[in-house]
Design an enzyme around this catalytic site. Structure first.
Site, PDB file in Angstrom:
ATOM      1  CB  SER A   1      -1.229  -4.549  -0.096  1.00 48.59           C
ATOM      2  OG  SER A   1      -1.573  -3.722  -1.181  1.00 48.59           O
TER       3      SER A   1
ATOM      4  CE1 TYR B   1       3.178  -6.289  -2.882  1.00 48.40           C
ATOM      5  CE2 TYR B   1       1.226  -5.070  -3.550  1.00 48.40           C
ATOM      6  CZ  TYR B   1       2.202  -5.355  -2.617  1.00 48.40           C
ATOM      7  OH  TYR B   1       2.192  -4.699  -1.406  1.00 48.40           O
TER       8      TYR B   1
ATOM      9  CE  LYS C   1       2.221  -7.621   0.414  1.00 50.30           C
ATOM     10  NZ  LYS C   1       3.160  -7.842   1.542  1.00 50.30           N
TER      11      LYS C   1
END
Length: 341
Positions: free
Chosen positions: A126, A151, A155
């Site tokens: 991402s 989040y 990643k």
């Protein structure tokens, strides 16, 4: 027909990638626990690819179940790892859940890929790995700044796990694709984005609002340093994004040696504000949309969009579909869902 495991293959991006894998001559093997997807995607995939997709309804964190799947399928040549919790706002509220699920599912998959000699891994990363970038557009050499959410942290950590694991001699090569903001649906309207509960992403909230399922769209902040004060993102059609995964697998297949790792941005190279997306939706569909301005949302990056030269030159891939194409296809998908409800 080379078998490719697709974790999260019944989800939004995963299902569209299954379509493109099948079109390119691969045999996709879906692994999905349906915690954030719906089994109806399998029926949609059957209509598009013309056959029943292979699917294991198991959790990617379940080592024994995953190993049994590897054993049963046999000659697997690679995997695309989508399965992860993905809502920025939710991750701020539930960081432990995000770290446990997103890190462990990757570790289970990579361990089994090495054990069963399935050497090619494409990781669903991402643009959140860049944090709040100091310079735009971001390219693959841009600094990895502190993540703005758990989040984003997952990643960043997953990329580091892959990088270090592929740096030692063993049968595992990998590419991380750093997505920007996927939108749209398959043009057949047989598959599309199907969020469970209230959508966390802008476009499905827009389409659900437009058919009366949701209240007016809330624009989270209008005081950012952007052209109209709302956040800027790089919106990419999910079909374009899916095709990038096929290109990545083909590149891995040709890559020599056993220590290959690379990263590619997958975006359009253009940024649009939230308010611009709302206006583009109205223009693309002829549907007037209500919205209101709300406070900033925790974890949101102010603005980010991609530099895409490396993916064009290194992957042989570039986005072909426009923001309007994505909004039109998303609206067609929403209308089908509404008519079938």
């Amino acid at each position: 027909m080379k078998k490719i495991i697709v974790t999260g293959g019944a989800g939004f991006i995963g299902s569209h990638t299954v379509v493109e894998l099948a079109a390119a001559g691969f045999t996709p093997v879906i692994v999905d626990n349906f915690s954030n997807s719906d089994r109806s995607a399998l029926e949609g995939l059957k209509k598009i690819i013309g056959s029943e997709p292979v699917c294991y309804a198991i959790d990617g964190n379940d080592y024994a179940a995953m190993e049994e799947m590897f054993r049963k399928e046999g000659d697997v040549v690679g995997a695309i790892h989508f399965a992860a919790y993905k809502a920025v706002g939710e991750s701020v509220q539930k960081p432990i859940d995000y770290f446990r699920n997103n890190l462990n599912s990757l570790l289970v998959l990579m361990d089994l890929m090495v054990k069963y000699k399935a050497p090619n891994l494409v990781f669903s990363s991402s643009c959140t790995v860049y944090g709040q970038p100091e310079k735009l557009p971001v390219n693959e050499q841009s600094p990895i700044l502190p993540a703005q959410s758990p989040y984003g942290s997952t990643k960043q950590i997953c990329e580091e796990i892959i990088k270090q694991t592929t740096s030692v001699k063993q049968p595992l090569k990998a590419i991380s694709l750093r997505y920007f903001n996927p939108i749209g649906a398959h043009p057949s309207a047989n598959i599309g984005e199907l969020p469970i509960g209230t959508p966390n992403n802008l476009v499905p909230f827009i389409t659900q609002s437009a058919v009366g399922l949701r209240p007016p769209v809330t624009v989270f902040g209008n005081d950012y340093n952007t052209p109209d004060g709302s956040c800027v993102r790089d919106y990419i059609h999910v079909v374009d994004l899916a095709k990038a995964h096929v290109k990545a697998l083909q590149l891995l297949d040709k890559a020599e040696g056993t220590t290959y790792y690379d990263v590619f941005n997958v975006g359009t190279g253009r940024g649009n504000t939230v308010l611009e997306v709302i206006k583009a939706f109205e223009e693309a569909t002829g549907k007037k949309l209500g919205y209101k301005i709300g406070p900033r949302r925790s974890g949101d990056v102010e603005k980010i969009y991609a530099e895409v030269e490396k993916s064009r030159d290194g992957l042989g891939w570039q986005a072909e579909l426009s923001l309007q194409d994505g909004l039109r296809d998303a609206w067609r998908w929403q209308q089908k869902l509404t008519n079938n409800a």
